[in-house]
Scaffold this motif. Sequence first.
Motif, short mmCIF file in Angstrom:
data_model
loop_
_atom_site.label_atom_id
_atom_site.label_comp_id
_atom_site.label_asym_id
_atom_site.label_seq_id
_atom_site.Cartn_x
_atom_site.Cartn_y
_atom_site.Cartn_z
N ALA A 63 43.04 46.01 31.73
CA ALA A 63 42.46 46.30 33.05
C ALA A 63 41.05 46.85 32.89
N ALA A 64 40.85 47.69 31.88
CA ALA A 64 39.52 48.25 31.63
C ALA A 64 38.55 47.14 31.25
N ALA A 65 39.01 46.21 30.42
CA ALA A 65 38.14 45.10 30.00
C ALA A 65 37.76 44.22 31.20
N ILE A 66 38.72 44.02 32.09
CA ILE A 66 38.44 43.19 33.28
C ILE A 66 37.41 43.88 34.17
N ARG A 67 37.61 45.17 34.38
CA ARG A 67 36.66 45.91 35.22
C ARG A 67 35.26 45.89 34.60
N GLN A 68 35.24 46.10 33.28
CA GLN A 68 33.94 46.14 32.60
C GLN A 68 33.26 44.77 32.68
N LYS A 69 34.04 43.74 32.48
CA LYS A 69 33.48 42.39 32.52
C LYS A 69 32.94 42.09 33.93
N ALA A 70 33.66 42.56 34.92
CA ALA A 70 33.21 42.35 36.31
C ALA A 70 31.88 43.06 36.54
N PHE A 223 26.63 43.97 15.84
CA PHE A 223 27.03 44.69 17.05
C PHE A 223 26.92 46.19 16.83
N PHE A 224 26.45 46.85 17.85
CA PHE A 224 26.40 48.31 17.87
C PHE A 224 27.18 48.74 19.11
N VAL A 225 28.36 49.31 18.90
CA VAL A 225 29.20 49.76 20.01
C VAL A 225 29.03 51.27 20.13
N THR A 226 28.72 51.73 21.33
CA THR A 226 28.43 53.15 21.50
C THR A 226 29.22 53.75 22.67
N SER A 227 29.29 55.07 22.64
CA SER A 227 29.97 55.77 23.73
C SER A 227 29.51 57.23 23.76
N ALA A 228 29.69 57.82 24.91
CA ALA A 228 29.42 59.25 25.01
C ALA A 228 30.53 60.06 24.34
N GLN A 229 31.73 59.44 24.29
CA GLN A 229 32.90 60.12 23.72
C GLN A 229 33.31 59.43 22.42
N SER A 230 34.03 60.19 21.59
CA SER A 230 34.56 59.60 20.36
C SER A 230 35.55 58.49 20.71
N PHE A 231 35.60 57.45 19.89
CA PHE A 231 36.56 56.37 20.15
C PHE A 231 37.12 55.82 18.85
N GLU A 232 38.27 55.18 18.96
CA GLU A 232 38.92 54.61 17.78
C GLU A 232 38.26 53.29 17.40
N ILE A 233 38.16 53.08 16.10
CA ILE A 233 37.49 51.87 15.62
C ILE A 233 38.44 50.67 15.63
N ALA A 234 39.71 50.89 15.34
CA ALA A 234 40.64 49.77 15.14
C ALA A 234 40.68 48.77 16.30
N LEU A 255 31.95 41.25 23.46
CA LEU A 255 33.26 41.77 23.03
C LEU A 255 34.03 42.27 24.25
N LEU A 256 35.32 42.18 24.17
CA LEU A 256 36.17 42.77 25.21
C LEU A 256 36.39 44.22 24.85
N LEU A 257 35.79 45.10 25.59
CA LEU A 257 35.85 46.52 25.22
C LEU A 257 36.49 47.34 26.34
N PRO A 258 37.17 48.41 25.96
CA PRO A 258 37.68 49.32 26.98
C PRO A 258 36.52 49.96 27.73
N GLY A 259 36.81 50.52 28.89
CA GLY A 259 35.78 51.18 29.67
C GLY A 259 35.18 52.35 28.92
N GLY A 260 33.95 52.67 29.24
CA GLY A 260 33.29 53.80 28.60
C GLY A 260 32.53 53.43 27.35
#
Lengths: 270, 161
Positions: A63-70, A223-234, A255-260
Amino acid sequence: MTQRNGKIPDILLEQYLLGELDKSKAAEIRSLSESNPEISARLAFLKASNEEILERYPVRPMAAAIRQKAEQSVVKKRSFNFSTLAAPAAAMLVLIVISALWAGGIFNPPGDGKTNMNSVKTDGEIIYTKGLEAQLKIYRKSGSVNEMLKSGDAVAVGDTLQVAYIAAQANFGLIFSIDGRGAVTRHFPSDGGAQAAKLAHNGEQLLDYSYRLDDAPAFERFFFVTSAQSFEIAPIMAAAQAMAGDPQAARNNLLLLPGGLEQHDLLLVK
Amino acid sequence: MAIDVEQYYRQYGPLVLRRCRYLLKNEEEALDIMQEVFIKLLRNEDKLEGEHPSSLLVRIATNECLNHIRSRRRHPEDYDEELLLRIADATDEESRSSARNMLDRIFGRELESTRTIAVLHLLDGLTLEETAEQVGLSVSGVRKRLRSLARHVKELEDMQA
């Protein structure tokens, strides 16, 4: 139900399970499922498939990936309008901004290894400029010269690349690349840890080691994936692995990424 | 009516993904198009009023898959993955040739909704009545669309003869 030749369509069985068939059709399928092993087996298959899909692609990240893609598609459209309708004006604006930054001592040319593009130092205090995005930078090392590459530039087997980043507003990051052979290589953090690396904010950061291109064909995309919060790499690497299986997607898709999480990429062509 | 993406994906995601898998025969593409379907739903949530979400989602998914296949067909290297050949493989021998010929031409000539109607009726095996229910048309409307489609197919066949 209307007479038909052959089996009941899957769509109707799907809608039966969802409770979205009208009463008479639902009653007929219910009756058939009790007397016809083929129908009951197909219904059981659909139920099992539902579970398999939701387990394989869990609800929250999807759901997060869908929202982000939108959201991304909206941003893309806006960017397209801006660049196509006002390209000369945009170019002028960029020149003016860069000139202003240069005159103010904010922007230093790349190549010295520690440029300071996203921060201003005043009276010993670092103030981070707002509005600047995290950046991924790649340099081609040739003797003592570092040539900054931009997306779409050509590279060759044996080229030595130096990867760098500017954190801007981001606090945590992950850098990896996908090549035309479908190999995914993690560059940063290089310690093998499960969490994204804490990013340094004092200007441009070169990774600890350079990277020699092998003979993988067609392209190398970073690719450089970034966030304000720590996130899991796997999960990110899993998404990259999934995309790497299709060279066209690996070259063009996001990439299909979670929100944030945000992504920045740079494509080098071979 | 605000759409709760998590709730909709939990309830309808498997249906949409299976639909995309069935038409595209490629897991990654199916996953990508499934997300596009939900994005389309977010942008057209007003259309949810008064109808079952599953019908709308099946139609959006079918359209999106057909569009994807059409764009894929523009790339010669993708020709072997053409949907219609796979579709034909899934039908019985007797209807194989006509279904392939007919559907093959739908991509070039027919309106999007007619393509969806054709897939639901010819490929999925829904009756005219069931197809009409799925797309929100009358049975006569569906029949008319299919006749129009058949006429276009005949014209194309005559041109090629």
